[in-house]
Scaffold this motif. Structure first.
Motif, PDB file in Angstrom:
ATOM      1  N   PRO A 151       0.819  -1.227   0.000  1.00 46.33           N
ATOM      2  CA  PRO A 151       0.000   0.000   0.000  1.00 46.33           C
ATOM      3  C   PRO A 151       0.853   1.278   0.000  1.00 46.33           C
ATOM      4  O   PRO A 151       0.514   2.258  -0.649  1.00 46.33           O
ATOM      5  CB  PRO A 151      -0.834  -0.126   1.275  1.00 46.33           C
ATOM      6  N   VAL A 152       1.958   1.231   0.745  1.00 46.14           N
ATOM      7  CA  VAL A 152       2.844   2.401   0.755  1.00 46.14           C
ATOM      8  C   VAL A 152       3.442   2.633  -0.624  1.00 46.14           C
ATOM      9  O   VAL A 152       3.497   3.769  -1.136  1.00 46.14           O
ATOM     10  CB  VAL A 152       3.948   2.236   1.809  1.00 46.14           C
ATOM     11  N   GLU A 153       3.887   1.515  -1.251  1.00 45.75           N
ATOM     12  CA  GLU A 153       4.478   1.663  -2.580  1.00 45.75           C
ATOM     13  C   GLU A 153       3.439   2.126  -3.600  1.00 45.75           C
ATOM     14  O   GLU A 153       3.758   2.911  -4.497  1.00 45.75           O
ATOM     15  CB  GLU A 153       5.087   0.318  -3.010  1.00 45.75           C
ATOM     16  N   GLN A 154       2.210   1.659  -3.473  1.00 45.46           N
ATOM     17  CA  GLN A 154       1.158   2.121  -4.389  1.00 45.46           C
ATOM     18  C   GLN A 154       0.879   3.611  -4.202  1.00 45.46           C
ATOM     19  O   GLN A 154       0.710   4.354  -5.173  1.00 45.46           O
ATOM     20  CB  GLN A 154      -0.114   1.302  -4.154  1.00 45.46           C
ATOM     21  N   ALA A 155       0.825   4.055  -2.951  1.00 44.69           N
ATOM     22  CA  ALA A 155       0.598   5.480  -2.684  1.00 44.69           C
ATOM     23  C   ALA A 155       1.741   6.334  -3.243  1.00 44.69           C
ATOM     24  O   ALA A 155       1.532   7.381  -3.853  1.00 44.69           O
ATOM     25  CB  ALA A 155       0.425   5.722  -1.192  1.00 44.69           C
ATOM     26  N   LEU A 156       2.987   5.837  -3.041  1.00 39.87           N
ATOM     27  CA  LEU A 156       4.132   6.578  -3.560  1.00 39.87           C
ATOM     28  C   LEU A 156       4.157   6.584  -5.084  1.00 39.87           C
ATOM     29  O   LEU A 156       4.542   7.575  -5.707  1.00 39.87           O
ATOM     30  CB  LEU A 156       5.430   5.977  -3.015  1.00 39.87           C
ATOM     31  N   ALA A 157       3.755   5.488  -5.703  1.00 40.88           N
ATOM     32  CA  ALA A 157       3.716   5.434  -7.169  1.00 40.88           C
ATOM     33  C   ALA A 157       2.688   6.421  -7.717  1.00 40.88           C
ATOM     34  O   ALA A 157       2.937   7.131  -8.709  1.00 40.88           O
ATOM     35  CB  ALA A 157       3.414   4.019  -7.634  1.00 40.88           C
ATOM     36  N   ALA A 158       1.520   6.476  -7.049  1.00 38.38           N
ATOM     37  CA  ALA A 158       0.502   7.434  -7.492  1.00 38.38           C
ATOM     38  C   ALA A 158       0.985   8.880  -7.316  1.00 38.38           C
ATOM     39  O   ALA A 158       0.794   9.729  -8.193  1.00 38.38           O
ATOM     40  CB  ALA A 158      -0.796   7.209  -6.707  1.00 38.38           C
ATOM     41  N   PHE A 159       1.636   9.117  -6.173  1.00 43.04           N
ATOM     42  CA  PHE A 159       2.149  10.470  -5.948  1.00 43.04           C
ATOM     43  C   PHE A 159       3.255  10.813  -6.957  1.00 43.04           C
ATOM     44  O   PHE A 159       3.336  11.941  -7.454  1.00 43.04           O
ATOM     45  CB  PHE A 159       2.694  10.575  -4.518  1.00 43.04           C
ATOM     46  N   ARG A 160       4.090   9.818  -7.277  1.00 42.83           N
ATOM     47  CA  ARG A 160       5.156  10.041  -8.242  1.00 42.83           C
ATOM     48  C   ARG A 160       4.581  10.362  -9.631  1.00 42.83           C
ATOM     49  O   ARG A 160       5.067  11.253 -10.329  1.00 42.83           O
ATOM     50  CB  ARG A 160       6.070   8.820  -8.294  1.00 42.83           C
ATOM     51  N   THR A 161       3.545   9.668 -10.010  1.00 39.71           N
ATOM     52  CA  THR A 161       2.909   9.945 -11.305  1.00 39.71           C
ATOM     53  C   THR A 161       2.327  11.353 -11.333  1.00 39.71           C
ATOM     54  O   THR A 161       2.506  12.108 -12.304  1.00 39.71           O
ATOM     55  CB  THR A 161       1.818   8.916 -11.579  1.00 39.71           C
ATOM     56  N   ALA A 162       1.606  11.695 -10.261  1.00 38.23           N
ATOM     57  CA  ALA A 162       1.036  13.046 -10.189  1.00 38.23           C
ATOM     58  C   ALA A 162       2.137  14.107 -10.184  1.00 38.23           C
ATOM     59  O   ALA A 162       1.997  15.181 -10.794  1.00 38.23           O
ATOM     60  CB  ALA A 162       0.165  13.182  -8.939  1.00 38.23           C
ATOM     61  N   LEU A 163       3.245  13.779  -9.521  1.00 39.51           N
ATOM     62  CA  LEU A 163       4.355  14.726  -9.460  1.00 39.51           C
ATOM     63  C   LEU A 163       4.968  14.947 -10.831  1.00 39.51           C
ATOM     64  O   LEU A 163       5.256  16.086 -11.226  1.00 39.51           O
ATOM     65  CB  LEU A 163       5.412  14.209  -8.478  1.00 39.51           C
ATOM     66  N   LEU A 164       5.158  13.884 -11.597  1.00 38.68           N
ATOM     67  CA  LEU A 164       5.719  14.016 -12.946  1.00 38.68           C
ATOM     68  C   LEU A 164       4.792  14.804 -13.861  1.00 38.68           C
ATOM     69  O   LEU A 164       5.240  15.648 -14.649  1.00 38.68           O
ATOM     70  CB  LEU A 164       6.004  12.630 -13.528  1.00 38.68           C
ATOM     71  N   ILE A 165       3.476  14.517 -13.740  1.00 37.24           N
ATOM     72  CA  ILE A 165       2.516  15.263 -14.560  1.00 37.24           C
ATOM     73  C   ILE A 165       2.541  16.744 -14.181  1.00 37.24           C
ATOM     74  O   ILE A 165       2.526  17.633 -15.052  1.00 37.24           O
ATOM     75  CB  ILE A 165       1.107  14.663 -14.390  1.00 37.24           C
ATOM     76  N   GLY A 166       2.574  17.027 -12.867  1.00 35.95           N
ATOM     77  CA  GLY A 166       2.629  18.419 -12.426  1.00 35.95           C
ATOM     78  C   GLY A 166       3.910  19.113 -12.869  1.00 35.95           C
ATOM     79  O   GLY A 166       3.897  20.286 -13.256  1.00 35.95           O
ATOM     80  N   LEU A 167       5.035  18.356 -12.811  1.00 31.69           N
ATOM     81  CA  LEU A 167       6.298  18.937 -13.247  1.00 31.69           C
ATOM     82  C   LEU A 167       6.265  19.263 -14.731  1.00 31.69           C
ATOM     83  O   LEU A 167       6.719  20.354 -15.154  1.00 31.69           O
ATOM     84  CB  LEU A 167       7.440  17.964 -12.928  1.00 31.69           C
ATOM     85  N   ALA A 168       5.739  18.351 -15.541  1.00 30.21           N
ATOM     86  CA  ALA A 168       5.647  18.616 -16.981  1.00 30.21           C
ATOM     87  C   ALA A 168       4.738  19.806 -17.264  1.00 30.21           C
ATOM     88  O   ALA A 168       5.068  20.690 -18.072  1.00 30.21           O
ATOM     89  CB  ALA A 168       5.134  17.369 -17.696  1.00 30.21           C
ATOM     90  N   ALA A 169       3.580  19.851 -16.565  1.00 27.21           N
ATOM     91  CA  ALA A 169       2.668  20.983 -16.762  1.00 27.21           C
ATOM     92  C   ALA A 169       3.333  22.297 -16.314  1.00 27.21           C
ATOM     93  O   ALA A 169       3.195  23.336 -16.965  1.00 27.21           O
ATOM     94  CB  ALA A 169       1.374  20.746 -15.993  1.00 27.21           C
ATOM     95  N   GLY A 170       4.055  22.208 -15.188  1.00 31.50           N
ATOM     96  CA  GLY A 170       4.751  23.414 -14.714  1.00 31.50           C
ATOM     97  C   GLY A 170       5.800  23.905 -15.696  1.00 31.50           C
ATOM     98  O   GLY A 170       5.955  25.113 -15.905  1.00 31.50           O
ATOM     99  N   LEU A 171       6.522  22.957 -16.324  1.00 30.13           N
ATOM    100  CA  LEU A 171       7.522  23.342 -17.314  1.00 30.13           C
ATOM    101  C   LEU A 171       6.872  24.007 -18.524  1.00 30.13           C
ATOM    102  O   LEU A 171       7.373  25.018 -19.034  1.00 30.13           O
ATOM    103  CB  LEU A 171       8.333  22.125 -17.751  1.00 30.13           C
ATOM    104  N   VAL A 172       5.764  23.433 -18.984  1.00 31.15           N
ATOM    105  CA  VAL A 172       5.076  24.026 -20.137  1.00 31.15           C
ATOM    106  C   VAL A 172       4.569  25.427 -19.800  1.00 31.15           C
ATOM    107  O   VAL A 172       4.745  26.388 -20.572  1.00 31.15           O
ATOM    108  CB  VAL A 172       3.919  23.106 -20.594  1.00 31.15           C
ATOM    109  N   ILE A 173       3.929  25.547 -18.622  1.00 25.43           N
ATOM    110  CA  ILE A 173       3.392  26.855 -18.226  1.00 25.43           C
ATOM    111  C   ILE A 173       4.517  27.866 -18.022  1.00 25.43           C
ATOM    112  O   ILE A 173       4.425  29.024 -18.444  1.00 25.43           O
ATOM    113  CB  ILE A 173       2.544  26.713 -16.954  1.00 25.43           C
TER     114      ILE A 173
END
Length: 471
Positions: A151-173
């Motif tokens: 469960p911890v690894e699943q939570a971290l994986a979800a957070f990591r995915t959201a983080l990468l998406i946010g980072l990409a969006a932040g770079l574009v913006i």
């Protein structure tokens, strides 16, 4: 690469690095919090289970499964092993063997609680805490509590995915915002470039637009505008100087042509008739001498102006200006004879200053020659030295016809005459006042003039007492 793209790239990389650092910080912070909470829960369950086992004193007494089950409501599991590592109690069926779980052996050997990762449940890996127990009448020797890390690894994986998406969006913006910001910031530069390209090579009247005079680009444009203004003024002065030079050459040619024409005419007369007429010969020779002297005087004045234009260095020294003025007045009195009275008015004391004695004498001679020349017969020219406003001064006053107010600003121009016909008849070339002003300005001084038509004129030569200021 254009500046706007370089600014965009730099800002995007900088913001990207900041977002990456913040994201990594949040990721590891969340990971630490989740693992810490899981480890704390497992450790509490292990200690609680160990306490329950210690309460079983009889070998034949069974372990209270209900109490142990209460400890597994949040996903934890409990194992109880004997001294050989065999499982004597478990809350769920676990795929475990002593070889897959080295923690129980370490707990028995070290006599203290140990923790680590093991593959005990179907959702392995698991975080396990092994606690040794001491129950003389009970076979239980080690209590293990564990929880799956999945469960911890699943939570971290979800957070990591959201983080990468946010980072990409932040770079574009950030890239889009940086480009727009750079474009807005450099828009005044484009306007300046367009305005500069529209300027002609000879037209310096145009100016660069200044959108905001308080920012760097505005100050740069204002500085360039000031430079253009100075350059335009310098070109204007150059054009005026060239115009004056052309007029000067034309006037000088005209002034020199007059005596040369007279000399040539008298020379022809001498050639034709003077050999037979001694009176005509004497008249012609005298006329030639007068015209030659006039031409020599004109050439000397032209040479003095040319040397002044070249900036000939002054031979400065401290002297009494009153003494120089008195000498100049005496020379003018001798030249005027009985036609005009030249009066020297001595000051109360010496008027000392630092100046070039010969050049100042030349300037005073020009002022006195001008005064005597235009003062009618029986008139008066007065000369006196004085101090005024921290400067040494010589004032020359005459009782001549005066100068109209509208012509006061032009009398120092070269070859300018207030009354051209009368001036030419009196022998003036219109250079004396120009020479006097040039000498005064070379000393850092000036010449002031006041005149009342019909009453006379007053010229004042002003010189700094300590000489011209060194730049």
């Amino acid at each position: 690469m254009p500046i706007r793209w370089r600014l965009t790239l730099f800002n995007t990389l900088a913001i990207g690095l900041i977002l990456l650092a913040v994201g990594l910080g949040l990721f590891f912070l969340l990971r630490g919090l989740l693992l810490s909470d899981l480890r704390q829960t497992v450790a509490e369950r292990a200690r609680a289970a160990a306490a329950e086992i210690r309460e079983v004193d009889d070998e034949d007494e069974a372990i209270d499964g209900e109490d142990i089950e209460d400890l597994t409501l949040d996903g934890a599991f409990i194992l109880v092993r004997d001294g050989e590592g065999d499982v004597i109690f478990q809350t769920v069926n676990l795929a475990s063997s002593p070889e897959n779980d080295p923690l129980w052996r370490r707990a028995l050997e070290e006599g203290r609680a140990v923790s680590g990762t093991a593959a005990l449940s179907a959702e392995a890996p698991d975080h396990v805490v092994a606690v040794p127990v001491s129950a003389p009448r009970n076979p239980a020797r080690v209590v293990e509590a564990g929880m799956s890390l999945e469960p911890v690894e699943q939570a971290l994986a979800a957070f990591r995915t959201a983080l990468l998406i946010g980072l990409a969006a932040g770079l574009v913006i950030s890239a889009a915002g940086s480009y727009l910001l750079a474009r807005l910031a450099l828009a005044p530069v484009d306007a300046v470039v367009r305005a500069a390209e529209e300027m002609g090579s000879t037209d310096l009247s145009g100016r660069l637009p200044v959108a905001n005079p308080q920012d760097e680009i505005g100050r740069l444009a204002a500085t360039i505008n000031a430079l253009l203004a100075r350059t335009e003024a310098a070109f204007g002065r150059q054009r005026e100087a060239l115009g004056r030079q052309r007029r000067f050459a034309a006037d000088a040619s005209h002034e020199l042509r007059t005596p040369l024409t007279s000399i040539a005419g008298y020379a022809r007369m001498l050639e034709r008739w003077a050999l037979k007429d001694p009176d005509a010969a004497r008249e012609g020779a005298a006329a030639i001498r007068r015209e030659a002297e006039r031409m020599q005087h004109l050439v000397e004045e032209l040479l003095a102006l040319a040397r002044g234009d070249e900036g000939r260095p002054l031979e400065l020294g401290r002297a009494d200006l009153a003494e120089v003025a008195e000498e100049s007045a005496a020379a003018a009195r001798a030249a005027a004879g009985d036609r005009v009275s030249v009066v020297w008015e001595p000051p109360e004391g010496p008027v000392e200053a630092v100046f070039d004695r010969e050049r100042v004498r030349q300037a005073l001679a020009a002022l006195l020659d001008n005064a005597v020349r235009y003062t009618p017969e029986g008139g008066r020219v007065s000369v006196r030295a004085l101090r005024r406003d921290g400067k040494a001064a010589v004032r020359v006053e005459d009782t001549g016809p005066g100068i109209p107010e509208e012509q006061l600003g032009m009398i120092f121009e070269r070859f300018y005459r207030v009354d051209g016909t009368r001036s030419r008849r009196l022998g003036g070339a219109g250079l004396g006042l120009s020479i006097a002003r040039q000498i005064a300005e070379a000393h850092g001084g000036a010449i002031e003039v006041r005149s009342v038509p019909g009453e006379g004129s007053s010229f004042t030569l002003l010189l700094p007492q300590e000489g011209p200021r060194k730049l």
